[in-house]
Design an enzyme around this catalytic site. Structure first.
Site, mmCIF file in Angstrom:
data_model
loop_
_atom_site.group_PDB
_atom_site.id
_atom_site.type_symbol
_atom_site.label_atom_id
_atom_site.label_comp_id
_atom_site.label_asym_id
_atom_site.label_seq_id
_atom_site.Cartn_x
_atom_site.Cartn_y
_atom_site.Cartn_z
ATOM 1 N N HIS A 1 0.901 -1.243 -0.016
ATOM 2 C CA HIS A 1 0.101 -0.190 -0.127
ATOM 3 C C HIS A 1 0.758 1.120 -0.080
ATOM 4 O O HIS A 1 0.219 2.434 0.033
ATOM 5 C CB HIS A 1 -1.042 0.204 1.116
ATOM 6 C CG HIS A 1 -0.252 0.297 2.744
ATOM 7 N ND1 HIS A 1 -0.016 1.441 3.039
ATOM 8 C CD2 HIS A 1 0.244 -0.719 3.218
ATOM 9 C CE1 HIS A 1 0.761 1.096 4.192
ATOM 10 N NE2 HIS A 1 0.780 -0.158 4.594
HETATM 11 N N1 UDP Z 1 -2.643 -6.347 8.678
HETATM 12 C C1 UDP Z 1 -3.956 -6.900 8.822
HETATM 13 N N2 UDP Z 1 -4.857 -7.438 7.822
HETATM 14 C C2 UDP Z 1 -4.287 -7.341 6.534
HETATM 15 C C3 UDP Z 1 -2.917 -6.598 6.079
HETATM 16 C C4 UDP Z 1 -2.305 -6.366 7.300
HETATM 17 O O1 UDP Z 1 -4.376 -7.111 10.070
HETATM 18 O O2 UDP Z 1 -5.043 -7.603 5.631
HETATM 19 C C5 UDP Z 1 -1.891 -6.045 9.639
HETATM 20 C C6 UDP Z 1 -0.629 -6.681 9.832
HETATM 21 O O3 UDP Z 1 -0.553 -7.755 10.640
HETATM 22 C C7 UDP Z 1 0.369 -5.386 10.505
HETATM 23 C C8 UDP Z 1 -0.603 -4.312 10.263
HETATM 24 O O4 UDP Z 1 -1.835 -4.602 9.683
HETATM 25 O O5 UDP Z 1 0.263 -5.665 11.945
HETATM 26 C C9 UDP Z 1 0.264 -3.469 9.053
HETATM 27 O O6 UDP Z 1 -0.513 -2.235 8.759
HETATM 28 P P1 UDP Z 1 -0.069 -1.476 7.647
HETATM 29 O O7 UDP Z 1 0.964 -2.168 6.551
HETATM 30 O O8 UDP Z 1 -1.138 -0.785 7.015
HETATM 31 O O9 UDP Z 1 0.967 -0.367 8.146
HETATM 32 P P2 UDP Z 1 2.548 -0.175 8.639
HETATM 33 O O10 UDP Z 1 2.848 -1.472 9.469
HETATM 34 O O11 UDP Z 1 3.186 -0.310 7.222
HETATM 35 O O12 UDP Z 1 2.765 1.237 9.243
#
Ligand code: UDP
Length: 363
Positions: free
Chosen positions: A204
């Site tokens: 994303h």
């Molecule tokens: N996650 C989730 N469902 C999904 C994809 C990701 O629960 O379909 C969780 C994943 O386990 C992680 C978090 O969402 O804990 C990551 O979120 P994101 O990638 O939006 O943010 P980032 O960590 O990159 O800031």
């Protein structure tokens, strides 16, 4: 609790809810949760409150769906107004989002002590908005809860004095321990996949999905991998795939809505490997003992590179690295199973709350 002794926990996105949930649960009645509404899609917000059995947020600020500048400005303005009307003992923020920095500025402007959970991460990539959000929030904070020694040293390099830093581990560890389902066969059955015989992918970040050429390269590489790929698709990515007319490239994959946390953890724990541009996923794999290919220009989580993670930019390196892993997944999983997580043992929330109490002089 909604009085001047309450600790205002400001959050707005999926990763903030996941990583603040263990702290909110420990604070109990002392927590006053304020949701900025940065993520307003239920698949990225409400399902995570439900999963952790958190009460509804005490207040909502509805800043979602705007530009970065507007989100930051509105989070500052609206949380500032909230704090002026209902002061709190402290504001707790997490991570690197527009909510994080907007709430940090509101705490600063109202003279409210500020605590940054997951402080000191640095990608040193100035093209990433998150990097600026981190740096600004760390500098404003009265207490920086740093997950690792690497993060502590980044904070010291940023000129933050040692007495403002506590090394706590990362609360993602206890979030995983709390919600990883022990029964996982039913989750695999939903997708008709066998343990270790599929891949799980998430994308994303603007650097990967905002340019049609780059997004097409990533989708083609995923489609060419030898194992079936499950792709829970972030709303931002879905919007880009549609506007760039790349829908046909999804035919080879199992594309689904964003998953709830339990389902995503169950599928992460049993997969062959993950391919992702997520920050939190890089940490979770160190608890689940699975490899992740990080598709990005940089990472702010160097602790897992060379063990649980490799990093490449979009292109043929993706299939080269994952193809190498697929040739001996049992051996790779076996090697990873004995490597401890650099993010701690699951006591980061307790350490963070102890550091907060110390800052506030609570016995
Ligand atoms: N996650 C989730 N469902 C999904 C994809 C990701 O629960 O379909 C969780 C994943 O386990 C992680 C978090 O969402 O804990 C990551 O979120 P994101 O990638 O939006 O943010 P980032 O960590 O990159 O800031």
């Amino acid at each position: 609790m909604s009085n001047s002794n309450s600790i205002v926990v400001a959050l707005g996105t999926r990763p903030e809810i996941i990583k603040l949930a263990p702290i909110i649960r420990l604070l109990g009645d002392r927590a006053r949760v304020v949701h900025t509404g940065q993520h307003y899609d239920a698949t990225l917000s409400k399902v995570f409150f439900d999963a952790f059995e958190l009460a509804e947020p005490a207040h909502r600020l509805e800043i979602g769906g705007e530009t970065r500048a507007t989100q930051i400005g509105e989070a500052t303005r609206r949380l500032g107004e909230h704090l002026a009307g209902q002061p709190g003992a402290a504001v707790v923020v997490q991570g690197d989002t527009n909510t994080t920095v907007g709430a940090a500025l509101a705490a600063n402007a109202t003279g409210t002590p500020l605590i940054h959970i997951e402080a000191g991460l640095r990608s040193f990539d100035r093209a990433m908005p998150e990097e600026h959000n981190r740096v600004v929030t760390d500098v404003l904070s009265d207490l920086c809860c740093a997950p690792t020694e690497v993060n502590r040293s980044n904070l010291l390099d940023s000129g933050i004095p040692a007495e403002r830093i506590a090394v706590t581990g990362n609360t993602v560890v206890e979030a995983v321990h709390t919600l990883l389902p022990s029964e996982r066969a039913s989750y695999l059955a939903r997708y008709q996949v066998e343990p270790a015989r599929y891949l799980l992918a998430t994308f994303h970040r603007p650097e990967n999905v905002d340019d049609p050429e780059t997004l097409a390269v990533i989708l083609r590489e995923l489609a060419a991998l030898e194992l079936p790929t499950i792709l829970p698709m972030h709303p931002r990515t879905r919007a880009r795939v549609e506007s760039f007319g790349l829908g046909a490239l999804l035919d080879q994959m199992r594309v689904v809505e964003p998953m709830g946390f339990q389902e995503f953890l169950a599928l992460s724990a049993e997969c062959g490997a993950l391919v992702s541009d997520s920050g939190g996923v890089q940490e979770e794999v160190s608890v689940l003992k699975r490899p992740v290919l990080v598709v990005r220009r940089s990472t702010e989580r160097p602790e897992v590179i060379g063990t649980f993670a490799e990093r490449v930019v979009p292109g043929p390196d993706m299939s080269r690295v994952v193809g190498g892993w697929i040739s001996d997944l049992p051996g790779l999983h076996q090697r990873l199973s004995s490597i401890p997580s650099p993010y701690g043992d699951g006591d980061a929330a307790a350490r963070s709350v102890a550091a907060i109490d110390n800052l506030l002089g609570v016995e």
